[in-house]
Structures are given as structure tokens and as C-alpha cells.
Motif scaffolding. Structure first.
Motif, mmCIF file in Angstrom:
data_model
loop_
_atom_site.group_PDB
_atom_site.id
_atom_site.type_symbol
_atom_site.label_atom_id
_atom_site.label_comp_id
_atom_site.label_asym_id
_atom_site.label_seq_id
_atom_site.Cartn_x
_atom_site.Cartn_y
_atom_site.Cartn_z
ATOM 1 N N GLN A 76 0.934 -1.195 0.037
ATOM 2 C CA GLN A 76 -0.011 0.178 0.109
ATOM 3 C C GLN A 76 0.899 1.437 -0.279
ATOM 4 O OE1 GLN A 76 -2.574 -1.074 3.598
ATOM 5 N NE2 GLN A 76 -4.073 -0.535 2.415
ATOM 6 N N ILE A 116 3.674 4.309 -0.973
ATOM 7 C CA ILE A 116 4.162 5.040 -2.189
ATOM 8 C C ILE A 116 5.820 5.063 -1.663
ATOM 9 C CG2 ILE A 116 4.449 7.210 -3.341
ATOM 10 C CD1 ILE A 116 1.409 7.421 -3.097
ATOM 11 N N VAL A 133 9.860 -1.934 -6.207
ATOM 12 C CA VAL A 133 9.185 -1.050 -7.299
ATOM 13 C C VAL A 133 8.112 -1.663 -7.925
ATOM 14 C CG1 VAL A 133 9.549 0.116 -9.331
ATOM 15 C CG2 VAL A 133 11.181 0.257 -7.885
ATOM 16 N N THR A 134 7.912 -2.960 -8.052
ATOM 17 C CA THR A 134 7.154 -3.677 -8.525
ATOM 18 C C THR A 134 6.052 -4.087 -7.461
ATOM 19 O OG1 THR A 134 8.615 -4.860 -9.970
ATOM 20 C CG2 THR A 134 6.535 -5.812 -10.052
ATOM 21 N N CYS A 183 5.356 -2.378 -4.577
ATOM 22 C CA CYS A 183 4.712 -1.124 -4.027
ATOM 23 C C CYS A 183 3.625 -0.468 -4.757
ATOM 24 C CB CYS A 183 5.776 -0.129 -3.380
ATOM 25 S SG CYS A 183 6.533 0.878 -4.871
ATOM 26 N N ARG A 184 2.841 0.437 -4.075
ATOM 27 C CA ARG A 184 1.542 0.945 -5.004
ATOM 28 C C ARG A 184 2.080 1.924 -5.766
ATOM 29 N NH1 ARG A 184 -3.585 2.098 -1.636
ATOM 30 N NH2 ARG A 184 -4.026 -0.036 -2.514
ATOM 31 N N GLY A 185 3.187 2.584 -5.465
ATOM 32 C CA GLY A 185 3.752 3.544 -6.633
ATOM 33 C C GLY A 185 5.019 4.168 -6.187
ATOM 34 N N THR A 186 5.962 4.736 -6.983
ATOM 35 C CA THR A 186 6.940 5.361 -6.557
ATOM 36 C C THR A 186 6.882 6.831 -7.052
ATOM 37 O OG1 THR A 186 8.436 5.191 -8.703
ATOM 38 C CG2 THR A 186 8.327 3.404 -6.983
ATOM 39 N N ARG A 187 7.571 7.804 -6.312
ATOM 40 C CA ARG A 187 7.719 9.191 -6.664
ATOM 41 C C ARG A 187 9.176 9.649 -6.633
ATOM 42 N NH1 ARG A 187 3.457 7.849 -7.955
ATOM 43 N NH2 ARG A 187 1.239 8.652 -7.335
ATOM 44 N N GLY A 218 2.941 11.892 5.590
ATOM 45 C CA GLY A 218 2.049 10.611 5.128
ATOM 46 C C GLY A 218 1.835 10.701 3.779
ATOM 47 N N ARG A 219 2.491 11.554 3.052
ATOM 48 C CA ARG A 219 2.133 11.593 1.276
ATOM 49 C C ARG A 219 3.174 10.502 0.841
ATOM 50 N NH1 ARG A 219 3.937 17.584 1.983
ATOM 51 N NH2 ARG A 219 2.231 18.439 3.038
ATOM 52 N N VAL A 220 4.287 10.303 1.357
ATOM 53 C CA VAL A 220 5.198 9.179 0.824
ATOM 54 C C VAL A 220 5.365 8.340 1.986
ATOM 55 C CG1 VAL A 220 7.350 8.891 -0.189
ATOM 56 C CG2 VAL A 220 5.966 10.542 -1.118
ATOM 57 N N ASP A 221 5.809 7.007 1.694
ATOM 58 C CA ASP A 221 5.850 6.018 3.116
ATOM 59 C C ASP A 221 7.039 5.969 3.241
ATOM 60 O OD1 ASP A 221 2.775 5.870 3.620
ATOM 61 O OD2 ASP A 221 3.009 5.131 1.508
#
Lengths: 264, 264
Positions: free
Chosen positions: B152, B154, B177-178, B180-184, B199-202
């Protein structure tokens, strides 16, 4: 058609929709998954799309609407007026960050982009463009992009592009990530298009985008001289999901020829 | 020490420095390269650091300062009061985007972080924390982080982590990377620390950060329950460049044990 009047109409609609989105933070947002666990949608996406469609159908009954959430028309051709709408582009950011998402809207006639809008709701940054009239961030005109090089470029590329995937070869992508000045990833295609238009990022690419993700931003990017295409180099067709790249004109061809090598 | 008064002093200094930075956009910024072509510095970085140092030396002559641009003290131990200052964290964003950069400041006593600040100048978002008194975004308290899972989450990870590099094994990073929900990736370590705190990125990780990049943000992240460490899991030493990870407490250990595998 009075394009100035249509421009004011669209901006007003977008700002009104944004108020609804901001108010939603004081209520419970219902989150569900669409095609995969990471493809999120909320009741707010649905409500905002329905708000737009109701208004557009009332005021422009002859126009057609292609919306992400499927409440619009079944669009099989680009004939006539089409509004391409993504009520919340970057839904994962909307849910997880409560910022860095956008309303994206593009108004096309017979496949020609006439009016484009991307509204970064929480930053109150409205990017807009009218064909041949330039692009703006709020009331400030965005200058035409200056030439750059891969070595000086910031590339909007997600880490998943460098991991093995079924779309592009990994080795040239590693080469790109290593050669360029830096990479960024923001999680909203519409906003990444505006970053390219504003010269903050020099290219952005995605393996799979829908017409409503890019239709508004393409018009904005086009007005400052950025080039949008599929990864095979053709103009986006806007009728189905496709690969996508938008880049500063001076590196677009090189990106496609040297670094983004599609798998056979 | 009157910590409330020192807090007000530091905030005032930061806001005054930010005015100088904003005014600099109306003048010519001189850009040069430091350790590599992509390690940029400008005359504004220099001027802002000198502004801070002059004031701090005048008002707190017994305090020491470690600044990115080298105008501070030669710090070999964490004894006494130390101000860790990055006048512009994310200089590439400052130059290229004119946004998404921050002033980062951490005030430590005998190695204990007491006051932390990260100011997103263009967004006017001041993140701050006092030890044991909580973290704030402007005047709004940041809530303690809720538990999450890798699936869940990012993850703030740059594409260069997935390309072969001399720090970490590629295969487990691809796995992360695969999964997780997404990367930033935003291009400012100080701001990425605040994204984790908000809490915007974990999680956010970097292969090489200096004390001034993280000293302020660590105090802020700590107040909401995030864990900061080197990639070997020890507390950042703040005396030299080190690897770095900050993460939601519920995934910090798993990140280090399963996904971030250091090369031998």
C-alpha cells in the motif's frame, strides 16, 4: 463558435468543480479499485465527472464527452466537438497526499485541440491554452521552450521504466537515466505535461495513457513548442489507450531513436 | 535555553531568507558546478548561507554552524549547539523549476535534535518541529503516521536506484518498485523527508546525503513516528556523507531487510 466565451465557461466550470473537490476533504472519501489494486477511484471522481457532464449536456447538447469514469458518450470517432475530461488525474495522489492531482480538460473539434486546461487544485495553478494563442499559468504567459540536450535535461520517468517491463528495453533506459541531469516522478500525467510546458521537466513518458489523461495537456504543451506523440512517434489518436511521450522539441526525436526502444 | 524564543528566532530568520531567494528570480542567477556536472550551486546558495551565518554568529556566538556551502565551522564532533543549514536544498529544482526547493535547518545540542525546519519557499509551506512537542505544517499539527504495508506504500525512490549502481543490489530494488503501490521522486531530500512526515510518501531513500540535507527533516519526521537511519540501520551520524532512509515505522525494518541490499 465564440472561443473566448467557451474559454471563460470552461474555466468557470473547472473552478466550481475544484470547490467540490476541496470540500470533499471534510467528508469521508470512498475508495475502490478498478482494473488493479493500484488503479484507484473514489466517489469524488464519479461526482465531479457527473457534475461536468450534466452542465455540458445542458449548455452544449450537441457536444460529446469522453470521461474517465464512463458517464460520458461512447466515442468511436473524433468528429465534431468532443470534451475529454479527467475529473481527478492522479487519483492515488488525491487519496494518499491530498495534493498533486489535477482536473484535466481538452476541447477538440474534428480532432483538432482548441482549448486545453490542467488545474492543480490544491496549488491553485490553472494551466490553460487556446490553439495558436499561447499557454498560460493563471494569467502569466508561459514562454516558448528553449532548446536543451539530454545531458542537461530533467526527465519525468518513473522507476518502473528502469525495472524490466513488457513495453521497452531496459538497457537504453538505464543509459538515459544515467546520462540525463536527473529524473523526477510526480504521479499525475496531466501535471507532468504542464511541468514540461513550464520547462520544469524536459520530457515525460508513460507506457499507457488514456485520451482524457493527455488531451488537455497536449494543447498546452503544443503552444510552447513541446512535441507529443506515441512511443512510435505518431500523433496521439485520442480514441484508446496508447503509449505517450511529451518532450522539448530539441530532444524528442533523440529520445525515441536512442533511448526508448520498444520491445518487439 | 528558552526554546520557544529560539523557535521564533529561527522561523523569522528562515522567512527573511526566503524573501531574499524570491527576489533573486528578478536578477541573474549565476550557476556553477561543484563535484560533478549535475551537482549545481548558485550565488544565491552562497548569499543565503552567509546571511544565516552572519546572524547566528552575531546572536549566538557560542553556537557552531555546519552549512552546505562551507562558510560555517569545521565540525568534527556533535558537542554543544550545532546549526545544520542547507540554504537551498534541491538546487537543481531551484535552477530548473524555480520551485520544489527548500531551506533546511536543524538545531542540535550534543547530538540531540531539538528544533527542525524545512521551508518549501515557493509553496509557503513551513514544516517545523520541536523535540517532544510534535510536528507542524505552518500552524497545523501533523498527525502521527498510521501503519502501512509495502503493497500500500508510495516509495520515494529515484529511477537511478533501479539502474545498476555501486551501492545496492538491483534485483531486490526491482522487486520493491514492482510490489509497492507507486514510486515518486521530487528532487529535494529535505522536502521528501517532509512528504514522509506528512504521510504523502511512506519512505524515502538516498545513496549519499550530507548532514545539512537531513538534519532538519529528521526532527520533523521523528515527531510523527517515522524512523530515520543509514541503509545499515544505524542512526545517522551527522558528521559526514552517509546513506539514508526515512520510513513509516511499520515498513522501515522490512525495507532494510528485504529490499535494500547493500553491495558487499
Amino acid at each position: 463558435m465564440n472561443w473566448g466565451a467557451l474559454d471563460r465557461y470552461a474555466k468557470s466550470l473547472i473552478k466550481e468543480a475544484a470547490q467540490h473537490i476541496k470540500h470533499s476533504f471534510f467528508t469521508e472519501i470512498e475508495i475502490s479499485a478498478k482494473s488493479s489494486a493500484n488503479d484507484l477511484v473514489t466517489n469524488i471522481d464519479h461526482e465531479i465527472e457527473q457534475f461536468f457532464i450534466k452542465r455540458i449536456r445542458r449548455d452544449f447538447p450537441e457536444h460529446r464527452i469522453m470521461g474517465e469514469e464512463g458517464f460520458g458518450d461512447d466515442i468511436q470517432s473524433l468528429d465534431g466537438f468532443i470534451w475529454f475530461l479527467d475529473p481527478i488525474d492522479g487519483t492515488m495522489n488525491f487519496v494518499h497526499q491530498k495534493r498533486n492531482f489535477a482536473i484535466s480538460l481538452g476541447i477538440y473539434i474534428d480532432g483538432i485541440g482548441m482549448l486545453g486546461y490542467v488545474y492543480d487544485v490544491m496549488a491553485d495553478d490553472l494551466y490553460s491554452a487556446m490553439k495558436d494563442e499561447g499557454a498560460f499559468l493563471n494569467d502569466i504567459r508561459l514562454p516558448s521552450l528553449e532548446d536543451t540536450t539530454i545531458e542537461q535535461a530533467i526527465i519525468g520517468v518513473n522507476a518502473s521504466w528502469v525495472a524490466p517491463n513488457r513495453y521497452v528495453e531496459t538497457a537504453p533506459m538505464i543509459d538515459l537515466v544515467t546520462k540525463c541531469r536527473g529524473t523526477r516522478s510526480y504521479g499525475s500525467a496531466a501535471l507532468e505535461l504542464t511541468h514540461v510546458a513550464a520547462g520544469r521537466v524536459d520530457a515525460y513518458m508513460s507506457m499507457r495513457l488514456s485520451p482524457w489523461d493527455v488531451a488537455g495537456g497536449i494543447i498546452i504543451a503544443n503552444e510552447v513548442g513541446a512535441i507529443s506523440s506515441t512511443l512510435t512517434g505518431v500523433r496521439p489518436g485520442l480514441l484508446q489507450q496508447e503509449t505517450f511521450v511529451v518532450a522539448n522539441k530539441s530532444i524528442h526525436t533523440q529520445l525515441l531513436e536512442e533511448f526508448i526502444v520498444l520491445k518487439k
